[in-house]
Every structure is written in structure tokens, then in C-alpha cells.
Design an enzyme around this catalytic site. Structure first.
Site, PDB file in Angstrom:
ATOM      1  CG  HIS A  36       7.854  10.625 -24.199  1.00  0.00           C
ATOM      2  ND1 HIS A  36       6.489  10.562 -24.293  1.00  0.00           N
ATOM      3  CD2 HIS A  36       8.126  11.681 -23.381  1.00  0.00           C
ATOM      4  CE1 HIS A  36       5.949  11.527 -23.563  1.00  0.00           C
ATOM      5  NE2 HIS A  36       6.925  12.219 -22.996  1.00  0.00           N
ATOM      6  NE  ARG A  60       1.830  17.275 -12.698  1.00  0.00           N
ATOM      7  CZ  ARG A  60       2.374  16.422 -11.834  1.00  0.00           C
ATOM      8  NH1 ARG A  60       2.009  16.439 -10.568  1.00  0.00           N
ATOM      9  NH2 ARG A  60       3.281  15.546 -12.226  1.00  0.00           N
ATOM     10  NE  ARG A 113      -4.085  -1.988   1.851  1.00  0.00           N
ATOM     11  CZ  ARG A 113      -3.974  -3.146   2.498  1.00  0.00           C
ATOM     12  NH1 ARG A 113      -2.987  -3.334   3.346  1.00  0.00           N
ATOM     13  NH2 ARG A 113      -4.852  -4.089   2.287  1.00  0.00           N
ATOM     14  CG  ASN A 159      -0.254  17.149 -20.142  1.00  0.00           C
ATOM     15  OD1 ASN A 159       0.658  16.422 -19.774  1.00  0.00           O
ATOM     16  ND2 ASN A 159      -1.388  17.270 -19.456  1.00  0.00           N
ATOM     17  CG  HIS A 185       0.962  11.019 -25.006  1.00  0.00           C
ATOM     18  ND1 HIS A 185       0.310  11.322 -23.836  1.00  0.00           N
ATOM     19  CD2 HIS A 185       2.276  11.017 -24.696  1.00  0.00           C
ATOM     20  CE1 HIS A 185       1.201  11.507 -22.868  1.00  0.00           C
ATOM     21  NE2 HIS A 185       2.397  11.332 -23.370  1.00  0.00           N
ATOM     22  CE  LYS A 216       0.445  14.108 -14.526  1.00  0.00           C
ATOM     23  NZ  LYS A 216       0.173  14.536 -15.910  1.00  0.00           N
ATOM     24  CD  GLU A 243      -2.482  16.900 -15.829  1.00  0.00           C
ATOM     25  OE1 GLU A 243      -1.388  16.381 -15.585  1.00  0.00           O
ATOM     26  OE2 GLU A 243      -3.118  16.731 -16.876  1.00  0.00           O
ATOM     27  CE  LYS A 276       6.726  17.295 -13.785  1.00  0.00           C
ATOM     28  NZ  LYS A 276       6.754  16.090 -14.578  1.00  0.00           N
ATOM     29  CG  HIS A 322       3.265  15.690 -23.477  1.00  0.00           C
ATOM     30  ND1 HIS A 322       4.036  16.820 -23.611  1.00  0.00           N
ATOM     31  CD2 HIS A 322       4.010  14.815 -22.754  1.00  0.00           C
ATOM     32  CE1 HIS A 322       5.195  16.635 -22.981  1.00  0.00           C
ATOM     33  NE2 HIS A 322       5.201  15.430 -22.461  1.00  0.00           N
ATOM     34  CD  GLU A 341       9.062  16.116 -22.111  1.00  0.00           C
ATOM     35  OE1 GLU A 341       8.368  17.119 -21.836  1.00  0.00           O
ATOM     36  OE2 GLU A 341       8.553  14.982 -22.317  1.00  0.00           O
TER      37      GLU A 341
END
Ligand SMILES: NC(=O)c1ccc[n+]([C@@H]2O[C@H](COP(=O)([O-])OP(=O)(O)OC[C@H]3O[C@@H](n4cnc5c(N)ncnc54)[C@H](O)[C@@H]3O)[C@@H](O)[C@H]2O)c1
Length: 376
Positions: free
Chosen positions: A274, A248, A129, A252, A259, A151, A244, A234, A255, A193
Site C-alpha cells: 500500500h 479530510r 452493534r 487521500n 489504489h 476508518k 470526510e 492526522k 491514494h 504516509e
């Protein structure tokens, strides 16, 4: 922007209250990781999740460094590449951590690029957990982006990062020396990035990169400065909007298109990695903004010029091996998680350093734009 002081790592704090943590950036940090970890988390044992490429170059030195600070460790070595962010590899990491009999207060260390970081972070968030987690990013992309902000996740057949958790690390150690073994193509991909932070809301940083990118590629203080500035950018956004629900999403930029292109090539890194997808995505986002009269065509051309000057792809035609048609690309975009109740959300821009979140972008506009830019 502040020059890094020789020898001393630059420290950037991610201000998340009682879950705040440090990002240390500088030379020789991987070798000192044991000391940095032991000082903050005395008595822990570790699982080191890494991939074959990083293991070959850095694992021995890294685990000896941990051992000399009294930290015993178990390596879990995975195949390199985006396809490793899968349920199968997640299971392998979970089994490895449990077989090593690590407890909740022990640590999972991600020693690698964004693939290892996202996967190890996810595993550490679900085993017992939620175990403690340390990021030792070894690619430029991971140092400036994926290791910061919590993330984590894996890909599924439906798309990228669709299964995962927010799980913050306890510490990020970005050793600028380990980038010396990173293939040039991967360094360049990570640079996309870095440029992204300038394009989001730091026009002076973008201008600095236009003038100094060669020094950033060469290494030394300019590289450390670019990484630190990126981490600061960041960290600020993450501290403001950890989950987000607001701005935030600006991170992206590029992206949504990127993506979709990664999914379209089946995550085949020989065709597109990427950061390259992000570079094409950022060029497309600026061109799309110009088409919607939000941004001047000159700014869109300026962005494309800088990205292609450093050797990054900026057009769909730059991807070898052909692409599915525009309708299919749109379906990948619609599958991306930044879609809210069917409306397309895009990060658009009014110009360099002036990005904004656009909700309800009509799918028909996106489709026409994709056809116009499709290599055919
Ligand atoms: N979690 C986030 O916030 C976030 C943000 C951006 C990107 N990402 C994810 O990050 C991933 C991309 O990360 P990446 O570009 O680092 O890819 P990667 O992890 O696949 O690393 C790129 C390649 O470089 C190799 N490598 C890494 N460090 C090396 C070193 N020092 N020496 C030699 N080889 C080395 C790896 O083995 C791999 O082949 C994507 O899955 C993306 O979705 C996550």
C-alpha cells in the site's frame, strides 16, 4: 515540533468531544498496554486480532502484559497481507469474538499493521452493534495513519475499502520499539504516509524530513518525533472533519492513483504494498498537477527526488511484472470511492505543502496523463 522527552510517551489527543481519545507514542508501550487499558476501561476482557508475522514476534509478550494487569484475552490470528481484508476473514474475526463470549463493553484489540487494524476495527463496529476497540499499531504506516481516525473496512473484487464503517478506537498505543521487527521494505512503505503530511500542508515538516530521514529510519528521538508530528497532523484533520465531508479528503493525496495500482496488481504485496502505491501515487499527483499548470515542475521533481532517495518507487515502471493498459487503470480510478456522481475528484497541489481538492477533473486529461506515464 517539540522534542519527545526521554522515557515519557508523547500524548496526542484526537478531539472528538465525548468520543475523544488519546494516542500514546513511545518506547515500551506494548508491554504496558494492560496498565493503560485497565486504567481507562477497568474490568474488560479482550480479543486480540493479529496476523501470523506479528503474533510470532509480539503476541506472547503482549498477552502476558494484559494478563498481568488482570485482562484475560483470546487471540485471533490471521494470515498476513492485504487479501486478509476480506468478507471471509471478517467472518472469522466476528466468530472468534462471539465464541469468546465477549460483551459489548469488552474490547477488540488490533495488534498489527493497517490490514489487521482496518479489519478488526470493522468487526468491532458491527459485533453486538459496536464494541469497544483499541489500536496497538505495529507497522509505521499503522502508527502514523491507519490506527488514527476511525476508518475501518475491507476490500471487495470492485476495489479497496469499499465496505466498512467509521468506528473510532478508545485508545491508540504506538510502541516505537515494535518497529524494530518490521521488515525494512514495510518501514519504507510507511514512510510514504509520513512524507504525505508534509506534502499536504506542512512544508516545514517535509523540509525537516529531507534533512533528517536517515535518523527517522535509524530509530530514536527523530523517529518518535516524525510519528508524533504525523499523528498530530492526522488528529487535527479528523477532529475537523470526522466523516470526510470536507478537507479530510486531503489525506487521500496519492491514494487515487495508488489504489488503482494496487487493484491493478490484484493486491499482490510481492509486487506492490500500500505505502509503495501511495509513493508512486504522490509522485504522479505532483506530476499531474504540473501537467495541469497547477504546480511547478521543480516541485514535482523535488518530491520525486526525496521519495526515490529513501528507496521508494515513484513511477509505474518501478512496479515489477507489467500493468494493464491506461483505459483499464482509469476504470480502477473511476471505481474508487472518491468519485462523486461520475466526476473525478483528485487531490492536486500548487507545490510542496499546498495540496487542494480538485473536483470535476476531466477523465480525458487523466487518461492522456496515464498513457504518457505508462511503462508500455
Ligand atoms: N483506516 C485508515 O485510515 C487507513 C489509512 C491508511 C492505510 N490503511 C490501510 O492499511 C493497510 C496497510 O497497512 P500496513 O502497511 O501496515 O500493512 P500490513 O498490515 O499488511 O502490514 C505490513 C506487513 O508487515 C507485517 N508487520 C506488521 N507489523 C510488524 C512488526 N512489528 N514486525 C514484523 N512484521 C510486522 C505484517 O504482518 C505485514 O506482512 C492497507 O489495507 C490500507 O488500505 C488504512
Amino acid at each position: 515540533m517539540g522534542n519527545p522527552v526521554d522515557g515519557e510517551p508523547v500524548r496526542v489527543e484526537v478531539g472528538l468531544g465525548d468520543r475523544a481519545y488519546d494516542i500514546l507514542i513511545g518506547s515500551g508501550l506494548a508491554g504496558r498496554a494492560g496498565l493503560e487499558i485497565a486504567a481507562r476501561m477497568p474490568g474488560v476482557r479482550a480479543a486480540i486480532v493479529t496476523d501470523e508475522n506479528v503474533a510470532a514476534a509480539h503476541l506472547d509478550a503482549f498477552s502476558s502484559g494484559l494478563a498481568s494487569a488482570g485482562i484475560t484475552s483470546t487471540p485471533i490470528i490471521l494470515a498476513p497481507g492485504e487479501r486478509t481484508k476480506s468478507f471471509e476473514c471478517l467472518e472469522e474475526v466476528v466468530n472468534g469474538v462471539l465464541s469468546a463470549r465477549l460483551e459489548r463493553r469488552d474490547i477488540v484489540v488490533a495488534l498489527g499493521g493497517g490490514v489487521v487494524g482496518d479489519l478488526a476495527g470493522f468487526a468491532s463496529g458491527i459485533v453486538r452493534r459496536g464494541m469497544r476497540f483499541v489500536q496497538v499499531p505495529t507497522s509505521l504506516l499503522a502508527q502514523v495513519d491507519s490506527s488514527v481516525g476511525g476508518k475501518t473496512g475491507i476490500n471487495t473484487a470492485q476495489g479497496k475499502n469499499l465496505v466498512g464503517l467509521f468506528h473510532q478506537p478508545q485508545l491508540v498505543l504506538a510502541d516505537t520499539d515494535v518497529l524494530d521487527t518490521l521488515p525494512e521494505r514495510e518501514f519504507r512503505a510507511g514512510y510514504a504516509e509520513v512524507a504525505k503530511y508534509g506534502l499536504i500542508d506542512r512544508p516545514a515538516f517535509f523540509e525537516w524530513l529531507e534533512a533528517n530521514w536517515r535518523e527517522v529510519f535509524a530509530g530514536g528521538p527523530a523517529r518518535t518525533r516524525a510519528i508524533a508530528e504525523s499523528c498530530r497532523a492526522k488528529a487535527e484533520v479528523v477532529a475537523r472533519d470526522e466523516f470526510e465531508t470536507g478537507d479530510r479528503a486531503l489525506l487521500n493525496l496519492g491514494h487515487t492513483f495508488g489504489h488503482a495500482l494496487e487493484a491493478a496488481v490484484g493486491y499482490d504485496g510481492s509486487r506492490l504494498v500500500h505505502g509503495e502505491g501511495v509513493a508512486i501515487g504522490m509522485a504522479l499527483a505532483h506530476r499531474f498537477s504540473a501537467r495541469l499548470n497547477q504546480c511547478s515542475p521543480d516541485d514535482a521533481a523535488r518530491v520525486e527526488r526525496h521519495l526515490s532517495t529513501v528507496g521508494l518507487p515513484t513511477r509505474m515502471a518501478d512496479i515489477p511484472g507489467g500493468l494493464p493498459d491506461a483505459e483499464r487503470l482509469l476504470s480502477y480510478i473511476a471505481q474508487d470511492k472518491k468519485v462523486t456522481r461520475g466526476a473525478l475528484t483528485f487531490i492536486l497541489t500548487h507545490g510542496v505543502g499546498q495540496s487542494f481538492i480538485a473536483k470535476d477533473v476531466p477523465a480525458s486529461e487523466v487518461l492522456s496523463f496515464l498513457w504518457e506515464n505508462h511503462p508500455g
